[in-house]
Design a protein around this motif. Structure first.
Motif, mmCIF file in Angstrom:
data_model
loop_
_atom_site.group_PDB
_atom_site.id
_atom_site.type_symbol
_atom_site.label_atom_id
_atom_site.label_comp_id
_atom_site.label_asym_id
_atom_site.label_seq_id
_atom_site.Cartn_x
_atom_site.Cartn_y
_atom_site.Cartn_z
ATOM 1 N N VAL A 107 0.842 -1.206 0.000
ATOM 2 C CA VAL A 107 0.000 0.000 0.000
ATOM 3 C C VAL A 107 0.870 1.247 0.000
ATOM 4 C CG1 VAL A 107 -1.713 1.324 1.311
ATOM 5 C CG2 VAL A 107 -1.876 -1.169 1.218
ATOM 6 N N SER A 108 0.509 2.215 -0.851
ATOM 7 C CA SER A 108 1.194 3.512 -0.860
ATOM 8 C C SER A 108 0.156 4.595 -1.128
ATOM 9 C CB SER A 108 2.272 3.556 -1.937
ATOM 10 O OG SER A 108 1.708 3.883 -3.193
ATOM 11 N N PRO A 109 0.523 5.875 -0.890
ATOM 12 C CA PRO A 109 -0.422 6.962 -1.169
ATOM 13 C C PRO A 109 -0.492 7.356 -2.637
ATOM 14 C CG PRO A 109 1.587 7.850 -0.211
ATOM 15 C CD PRO A 109 1.717 6.352 -0.174
ATOM 16 N N GLN A 110 0.166 6.630 -3.508
ATOM 17 C CA GLN A 110 0.148 6.958 -4.933
ATOM 18 C C GLN A 110 -1.241 6.781 -5.542
ATOM 19 O OE1 GLN A 110 4.376 5.741 -6.790
ATOM 20 N NE2 GLN A 110 3.145 3.998 -6.198
ATOM 21 N N THR A 111 -1.475 7.460 -6.634
ATOM 22 C CA THR A 111 -2.687 7.251 -7.412
ATOM 23 C C THR A 111 -2.630 5.870 -8.064
ATOM 24 O OG1 THR A 111 -1.729 8.129 -9.444
ATOM 25 C CG2 THR A 111 -2.781 9.718 -7.954
ATOM 26 N N PRO A 112 -3.784 5.322 -8.496
ATOM 27 C CA PRO A 112 -3.756 4.039 -9.203
ATOM 28 C C PRO A 112 -2.838 4.043 -10.421
ATOM 29 C CG PRO A 112 -5.985 4.513 -8.521
ATOM 30 C CD PRO A 112 -5.173 5.745 -8.200
ATOM 31 N N ASP A 113 -2.807 5.150 -11.163
ATOM 32 C CA ASP A 113 -1.925 5.223 -12.337
ATOM 33 C C ASP A 113 -0.461 5.093 -11.935
ATOM 34 O OD1 ASP A 113 -3.947 5.423 -14.145
ATOM 35 O OD2 ASP A 113 -3.792 7.592 -14.436
ATOM 36 N N VAL A 128 -1.114 -4.418 -5.281
ATOM 37 C CA VAL A 128 -0.477 -3.109 -5.116
ATOM 38 C C VAL A 128 -1.619 -2.090 -5.074
ATOM 39 C CG1 VAL A 128 1.126 -1.421 -6.081
ATOM 40 C CG2 VAL A 128 1.586 -3.870 -6.347
ATOM 41 N N LEU A 129 -1.875 -1.544 -3.893
ATOM 42 C CA LEU A 129 -3.070 -0.730 -3.676
ATOM 43 C C LEU A 129 -2.744 0.742 -3.462
ATOM 44 C CD1 LEU A 129 -5.024 -3.116 -1.254
ATOM 45 C CD2 LEU A 129 -4.906 -3.146 -3.765
ATOM 46 N N SER A 130 -3.712 1.583 -3.826
ATOM 47 C CA SER A 130 -3.549 3.035 -3.725
ATOM 48 C C SER A 130 -4.360 3.584 -2.560
ATOM 49 C CB SER A 130 -4.003 3.706 -5.024
ATOM 50 O OG SER A 130 -3.148 3.344 -6.090
ATOM 51 N N ASP A 131 -3.664 4.194 -1.630
ATOM 52 C CA ASP A 131 -4.285 4.799 -0.438
ATOM 53 C C ASP A 131 -4.174 6.315 -0.561
ATOM 54 O OD1 ASP A 131 -5.312 5.274 2.104
ATOM 55 O OD2 ASP A 131 -3.377 4.955 3.092
ATOM 56 N N GLU A 132 -4.909 6.865 -1.527
ATOM 57 C CA GLU A 132 -4.828 8.311 -1.747
ATOM 58 C C GLU A 132 -5.306 9.062 -0.511
ATOM 59 O OE1 GLU A 132 -5.691 9.967 -5.752
ATOM 60 O OE2 GLU A 132 -6.568 7.994 -6.127
ATOM 61 N N GLY A 133 -4.528 10.061 -0.115
ATOM 62 C CA GLY A 133 -4.848 10.812 1.085
ATOM 63 C C GLY A 133 -4.356 10.149 2.359
ATOM 64 N N ASP A 160 8.228 14.684 -7.648
ATOM 65 C CA ASP A 160 6.934 15.365 -7.708
ATOM 66 C C ASP A 160 5.882 14.536 -6.975
ATOM 67 O OD1 ASP A 160 4.748 16.882 -8.260
ATOM 68 O OD2 ASP A 160 5.032 16.937 -10.426
ATOM 69 N N LEU A 161 5.898 14.625 -5.650
ATOM 70 C CA LEU A 161 4.936 13.857 -4.857
ATOM 71 C C LEU A 161 3.514 14.367 -5.049
ATOM 72 C CD1 LEU A 161 7.505 12.738 -3.538
ATOM 73 C CD2 LEU A 161 6.337 12.836 -1.330
ATOM 74 N N GLU A 162 3.374 15.651 -5.344
ATOM 75 C CA GLU A 162 2.040 16.200 -5.545
ATOM 76 C C GLU A 162 1.355 15.513 -6.734
ATOM 77 O OE1 GLU A 162 2.232 20.418 -5.817
ATOM 78 O OE2 GLU A 162 2.968 20.680 -3.764
ATOM 79 N N LYS A 163 2.123 15.235 -7.772
ATOM 80 C CA LYS A 163 1.563 14.554 -8.938
ATOM 81 C C LYS A 163 1.358 13.068 -8.653
ATOM 82 C CE LYS A 163 2.457 13.490 -13.814
ATOM 83 N NZ LYS A 163 3.397 13.648 -14.952
ATOM 84 N N ALA A 164 2.357 12.423 -8.053
ATOM 85 C CA ALA A 164 2.269 10.980 -7.811
ATOM 86 C C ALA A 164 1.119 10.640 -6.874
ATOM 87 C CB ALA A 164 3.584 10.467 -7.227
ATOM 88 N N ASN A 165 0.861 11.528 -5.887
ATOM 89 C CA ASN A 165 -0.165 11.249 -4.882
ATOM 90 C C ASN A 165 -1.439 12.052 -5.101
ATOM 91 O OD1 ASN A 165 1.891 9.739 -3.791
ATOM 92 N ND2 ASN A 165 2.287 11.103 -2.075
ATOM 93 N N ASP A 166 -1.435 12.918 -6.129
ATOM 94 C CA ASP A 166 -2.571 13.803 -6.389
ATOM 95 C C ASP A 166 -2.974 14.540 -5.112
ATOM 96 O OD1 ASP A 166 -4.516 15.078 -7.862
ATOM 97 O OD2 ASP A 166 -6.016 13.507 -7.568
ATOM 98 N N SER A 167 -1.967 15.077 -4.432
ATOM 99 C CA SER A 167 -2.199 15.760 -3.158
ATOM 100 C C SER A 167 -1.053 16.726 -2.899
ATOM 101 C CB SER A 167 -2.289 14.746 -2.013
ATOM 102 O OG SER A 167 -2.285 15.389 -0.765
ATOM 103 N N ASP A 168 -1.389 17.873 -2.288
ATOM 104 C CA ASP A 168 -0.349 18.826 -1.922
ATOM 105 C C ASP A 168 -0.059 18.789 -0.422
ATOM 106 O OD1 ASP A 168 -2.614 19.955 -0.871
ATOM 107 O OD2 ASP A 168 -2.475 21.854 -1.971
ATOM 108 N N SER A 169 -0.455 17.699 0.246
ATOM 109 C CA SER A 169 -0.302 17.611 1.702
ATOM 110 C C SER A 169 1.129 17.300 2.130
ATOM 111 C CB SER A 169 -1.229 16.525 2.266
ATOM 112 O OG SER A 169 -0.814 15.237 1.842
#
Length: 211
Positions: A107-113, A128-133, A160-169
């Motif tokens: 599990v990672s905070p990455q987007t499915p893509d 391999v799962l996506s835990d966005e946020g 570019d974590l903002e792109k990989a995770n679709d988050s600016d956190s």
């Protein structure tokens, strides 16, 4: 895996300015001394969750546990060389994991893509799962926020974590590995603030076999 880590760390130290190394070390020390990212412990109940896999298909932890125990590993992302080495090491041991009646879930905070890219790049034959946020990672008490000076370093290095995770956190999960029994109880855990400190996958499998 440890040999690969040591080789990579040696090369990293050779080519990385000392000031940058010091700041990265400082961030690890600060995290170690904080209350963040300590994680659930042996004997705790693992929160059930449903997350999308690399193709967008929903995967539920309890459904996997119905069939056997689970090795659950949280990793930072496909941009992290230590994570990729760990993921590939587990892939090499998938026959042993299956023989023990278990499944592996990463599990990672990455987007499915982004997760799909990680899965394909490392030729991974497991969940391999996506835990966005970082919602699930937060339930496992693993989430921490990167300090501003470390964010600057990551940006300088082109991460570019903002792109990989679709988050600016700019939050990540601490690297952690669990063995979860079929009733949802955590039977083994290895959680470290230092992302370079990870348990050998072969050791996890030995723990699994001993259950």
């Amino acid at each position: 895996m440890r040999e690969q880590y040591n080789e990579y760390i040696a090369k990293f130290k050779e080519k990385t300015p000392q000031e940058m190394q010091d700041k990265m070390g400082k961030a690890i020390t600060e995290l170690e001394n904080s209350e963040d990212g300590k994680g659930l412990r042996v004997g705790d109940k693992a929160p059930d969750f449903t997350l999308p896999d690399a193709t967008g298909k929903e995967v539920k932890l309890s459904d996997i546990l119905d069939k056997g125990p689970v090795i659950l590993t949280f990793y930072r992302g496909g941009w992290c060389p230590y994570c990729n080495m760990e993921l590939r090491a587990y892939q090499q041991l998938m026959e042993d994991i299956k023989a023990a009646g278990a499944e592996l879930v990463a599990v990672s905070p990455q987007t499915p893509d982004a997760s799909l890219s990680t899965k394909e790049k490392n030729e991974l034959d497991y969940f391999v799962l996506s835990d966005e946020g970082n919602k699930v990672a937060d339930e496992f008490k693993l989430v921490y926020k990167l300090p501003p000076y470390l964010v600057d370093i990551y940006k300088e290095k082109g991460l570019d974590l903002e792109k990989a995770n679709d988050s600016d956190s700019w939050t990540l999960p601490v690297s952690a590995t669990y063995i979860i029994q079929q009733d949802g109880t955590i039977a083994y855990e290895y959680t470290k603030a230092d992302y370079k400190d990870r348990v050998e996958p072969s050791e996890v499998i030995e723990k699994l076999k001993a259950l």
